[in-house]
Write a protein that holds these residues in place. Structure first.
Motif, PDB file in Angstrom:
ATOM      1  N   MET A 114       0.816  -1.191   0.000  1.00 19.35           N
ATOM      2  CA  MET A 114       0.000   0.000   0.000  1.00 19.35           C
ATOM      3  C   MET A 114       0.867   1.265   0.000  1.00 19.35           C
ATOM      4  N   ILE A 115       1.889   1.285   0.846  1.00 18.65           N
ATOM      5  CA  ILE A 115       2.766   2.467   0.900  1.00 18.65           C
ATOM      6  C   ILE A 115       3.505   2.642  -0.425  1.00 18.65           C
ATOM      7  N   GLU A 116       3.848   1.529  -1.074  1.00 16.83           N
ATOM      8  CA  GLU A 116       4.526   1.622  -2.370  1.00 16.83           C
ATOM      9  C   GLU A 116       3.636   2.320  -3.395  1.00 16.83           C
ATOM     10  N   ARG A 117       2.384   1.975  -3.419  1.00 18.45           N
ATOM     11  CA  ARG A 117       1.453   2.624  -4.357  1.00 18.45           C
ATOM     12  C   ARG A 117       1.321   4.114  -4.061  1.00 18.45           C
ATOM     13  N   PHE A 118       1.262   4.454  -2.782  1.00 13.55           N
ATOM     14  CA  PHE A 118       1.168   5.862  -2.400  1.00 13.55           C
ATOM     15  C   PHE A 118       2.404   6.634  -2.851  1.00 13.55           C
ATOM     16  N   ILE A 119       3.585   6.079  -2.607  1.00 13.59           N
ATOM     17  CA  ILE A 119       4.834   6.744  -3.007  1.00 13.59           C
ATOM     18  C   ILE A 119       4.881   6.906  -4.520  1.00 13.59           C
ATOM     19  N   ARG A 120       4.523   5.865  -5.249  1.00 14.56           N
ATOM     20  CA  ARG A 120       4.521   5.949  -6.711  1.00 14.56           C
ATOM     21  C   ARG A 120       3.535   7.002  -7.209  1.00 14.56           C
TER      22      ARG A 120
ATOM     23  N   THR B 231      13.379   7.937   0.117  1.00 18.48           N
ATOM     24  CA  THR B 231      12.214   7.210   0.636  1.00 18.48           C
ATOM     25  C   THR B 231      12.077   5.866  -0.048  1.00 18.48           C
ATOM     26  N   ALA B 232      12.238   5.853  -1.365  1.00 18.05           N
ATOM     27  CA  ALA B 232      12.128   4.603  -2.123  1.00 18.05           C
ATOM     28  C   ALA B 232      13.191   3.605  -1.680  1.00 18.05           C
ATOM     29  N   GLU B 233      14.409   4.070  -1.497  1.00 17.05           N
ATOM     30  CA  GLU B 233      15.483   3.182  -1.042  1.00 17.05           C
ATOM     31  C   GLU B 233      15.180   2.637   0.353  1.00 17.05           C
ATOM     32  N   ALA B 234      14.631   3.481   1.209  1.00 16.98           N
ATOM     33  CA  ALA B 234      14.348   3.061   2.582  1.00 16.98           C
ATOM     34  C   ALA B 234      13.292   1.969   2.647  1.00 16.98           C
ATOM     35  N   ILE B 235      12.320   2.015   1.725  1.00 18.19           N
ATOM     36  CA  ILE B 235      11.270   0.994   1.754  1.00 18.19           C
ATOM     37  C   ILE B 235      11.470  -0.082   0.692  1.00 18.19           C
ATOM     38  N   GLY B 236      12.537   0.053  -0.096  1.00 21.58           N
ATOM     39  CA  GLY B 236      12.912  -0.999  -1.032  1.00 21.58           C
ATOM     40  C   GLY B 236      12.124  -1.059  -2.337  1.00 21.58           C
ATOM     41  N   ILE B 237      11.802   0.119  -2.889  1.00 19.43           N
ATOM     42  CA  ILE B 237      11.128   0.119  -4.190  1.00 19.43           C
ATOM     43  C   ILE B 237      11.982   0.865  -5.214  1.00 19.43           C
TER      44      ILE B 237
END
Length: 60
Positions: A1-7, A47-53
């Motif tokens: 879910m957080i990945e979709r929000f970041i994207r 942020t992407a690196e921190a959550i792995g996307i």
């Protein structure tokens, strides 16, 4: 879910970059706007690196 929000957030910001640049040009604050865009991109990447996307495939 957080990945979709970041994207979504990254996509939305990148879509608006030309508008931000135009406003910066009209107000005489081009340098400020470009710095803000650069900092935003760095923050997105961190942020992407921190959550792995991976953000490379997101176009604006």
């Amino acid at each position: 879910m957080i990945e979709r929000f970041i994207r979504l957030m990254v996509w939305w910001f990148r879509k608006w970059y030309p508008i931000f640049r135009l406003v910066g040009e009209k107000t005489g604050r081009e340098e400020y706007v470009e710095t803000a865009i650069e900092v935003s991109e760095e923050n997105f990447q961190n942020t992407a690196e921190a959550i792995g996307i991976e953000l490379e495939g997101i176009d604006g």
